[in-house]
Design a protein around this motif. Structure first.
Motif, short mmCIF file in Angstrom:
data_model
loop_
_atom_site.label_atom_id
_atom_site.label_comp_id
_atom_site.label_asym_id
_atom_site.label_seq_id
_atom_site.Cartn_x
_atom_site.Cartn_y
_atom_site.Cartn_z
N THR A 1 8.78 -15.68 -44.07
CA THR A 1 8.39 -15.73 -42.81
C THR A 1 9.64 -16.40 -42.07
N GLY B 1 10.05 -21.41 -37.43
CA GLY B 1 9.56 -21.46 -36.28
C GLY B 1 8.35 -20.83 -35.85
N SER C 1 7.38 -17.62 -36.69
CA SER C 1 7.35 -16.21 -36.25
C SER C 1 6.69 -15.15 -37.56
N PRO C 2 6.33 -14.19 -36.95
CA PRO C 2 5.68 -13.24 -38.08
C PRO C 2 6.89 -12.68 -39.05
N ILE D 1 9.41 -10.28 -40.67
CA ILE D 1 10.10 -9.04 -40.16
C ILE D 1 10.35 -8.17 -41.43
N ASP E 1 10.71 -3.21 -39.04
CA ASP E 1 11.40 -3.78 -37.76
C ASP E 1 12.91 -3.35 -37.70
N ARG F 1 16.76 -11.11 -33.27
CA ARG F 1 15.74 -11.75 -33.05
C ARG F 1 15.60 -12.19 -31.75
N ALA G 1 12.26 -11.52 -29.08
CA ALA G 1 12.11 -12.87 -28.51
C ALA G 1 12.22 -12.40 -26.79
#
Length: 465
Positions: free
Chosen positions: A86, A89, A91-92, A94, A164, A436, A440
């Motif tokens: 992961t 921060g 985040s899920p 990727i 992704d 990234r 976001a």
């Protein structure tokens, strides 16, 4: 950093097991004839039993260690139970796929940006060993032409519609300005089309293509007696992407602008599925500190602290060293005395162009010139600033941004080739950060509007055509 997990040479319970020449060939990833040659020359100890040669497994292990090799890995799926890290921060995870992975320069940069591939695709034997040594838990496949989208996803342990990022640098020789630029009439150009076809079927949210500057100008189609269109190969690529539902942004980037201590200019295209354009990469350095950024990193900074006793390198022939000894750091053949220039250059003296790679000593206080697959090729010399030798493997590794403990399998020439072909890690990280940031919803920093990413003009999606 993930520690190497080097597999045993085979699954035998003891190292006294006897292996046939066929077994040894399979483990080494070479032909039986190559094994016979290794036995005949004494490089691989063996004993004759009846009419056949046999090798003790322990001796084969010793050969692997002594030659900085691991067993040739077969294609294999992602290790069961191993998840995708992961990003920092919260985040899920990727989901990413890496193609034409090489020694993992682009991949390491992506990792630093929080994007970890579940699968690597690489056909070169020594590069596959490097991948197996450093990232054994991820899936590894070989010839891209042998896999369809469903098989790739199965090997990666991913479901359709969940990828992704898909990234890679298809072989550049078919587009290099130093070659014939045969584009898609070259077998290596054809794997480029296979990469695009896989992307159209896998449908990643983002698709990355890294390549040489010649990709922008390669004519296509190559019609005998006709007038191929300049840039036609790249137009075909863009058309494939548009038909697959992607909008592409691209530019020619100098890796020195992203913290690499190297002048290396590469086209980076980021295509986004479903519309919307990914902003250009954000620079972290500038030639002389423009835009409030630090100045370019130098070769001196890159190699600081290296132990001279650990350096491995090839050597220049003595007849060429005679001329190198007349040069200081930052000089090349034109800095030789006038009466020595023609003698040093031989037939190359009459060639057109600047010939700046001949008898080139690099400078401590500038970024390194573009690393090549051998620092002793006459037209692309990379001589140390003060020592009478080519750059060492360990210096190559620092310039490209690999950690000092990053294992490159094979001998010194294998290491030069793998590292020289790699994407600078810093450039890979900049690509990952751009993706990234777009994920976001962040917009381009206005400070870098019009930033001179390279020395060439009309090399971006806004100016090319």
């Amino acid at each position: 950093m993930q520690q190497p997990n080097i597999p045993a040479a085979n699954t035998a319970e003891t190292r006294d097991d006897l292996l046939s020449a066929d077994d040894a060939a399979r483990i080494l990833g070479v032909t039986k004839q190559t094994v016979s040659r290794l036995i005949r020359t004494g490089q691989l100890p063996a004993e004759k039993v009846g009419s056949r040669w046999v090798i003790f497994a322990g001796k084969l292990d010793d050969y692997l260690v002594e030659n900085n090799l691991v067993p040739e890995p077969p294609d294999h799926p992602r290790r069961a139970g191993v998840g995708i890290p992961t990003p920092a921060g919260g985040s899920p995870a990727i989901n990413a796929l890496s193609f034409f992975s090489g020694a993992l320069g682009l991949d390491l940069g992506m990792e630093r940006a929080g994007i970890y591939p579940a699968l690597y695709c690489e056909n070169d034997r020594k590069c596959r060993m490097t991948i197996q040594a450093m990232r054994p838990d991820a899936a590894l496949i070989g010839d891209i032409n042998r896999y369809d989208a469903a098989q790739v996803l199965e090997m990666a342990g991913l479901e359709p519609g969940t990828v992704d990022v898909m990234f890679g640098g298809p072989p550049c020789q078919a587009f290099s300005t130093a070659g014939a630029q045969r584009a898609f009439d070259d077998e290596r150009g054809n794997v480029f089309l296979k990469y695009l076809a896989l992307a159209a079927d896998i449908q990643p949210a983002y698709l990355v293509i890294e390549n040489v500057r010649g990709l922008l100008s390669t004519p296509f189609p190559l019609v005998e007696g006709g007038q191929p269109q300049r840039g036609g190969a790249f137009r075909l690529i863009l058309r494939h992407l548009e038909e697959a539902g992607y909008e592409a942004s691209f530019n020619l980037y100098n890796a020195a602008n992203f913290g690499a201590p190297q002048i290396r200019e590469r086209v980076v295209l980021i295509a986004k599925r479903g519309g919307g354009r990914v902003p250009y990469l954000e620079p972290t350095h500038a030639p002389a500190g423009e835009c409030g950024l630090p100045p370019w990193r130098t070769f001196r900074e890159a190699v600081e602290g290296l132990d001279p006793a650990t350096l491995r390198h090839t050597d220049f022939p003595e007849k060429r060293l005679r001329y190198f000894r007349m040069l200081k750091g930052g000089e090349y053949w034109k800095n030789l005395p006038d009466d020595m220039q023609r003698e040093a250059m031989g037939k190359a003296y009459a060639l057109s162009g600047g010939k700046t790679g001949f008898y080139r000593r690099i400078s401590f206080d500038r970024p390194c010139p573009t690393l090549v697959t051998s620092p002793t090729m006459p037209a692309t010399d990379l001589c140390h600033p003060t020592e009478d030798r080519p750059l060492a493997v360990e210096e190559y590794r620092r310039v490209q941004g690999f950690p000092d403990d990053w294992r490159i399998c094979g001998d010194v020439m294998d290491a030069y080739r793998q590292i020289g072909n790699a994407v600078p890690v810093a450039l890979g990280e900049a690509i990952g950060r751009a993706i990234r940031a777009d994920m976001a919803g962040r917009v381009a920093d206005p400070r870098f509007e019009g930033f001179p990413y390279s020395r060439y003009k009309r090399t971006s999606d806004q100016t090319w055509g």
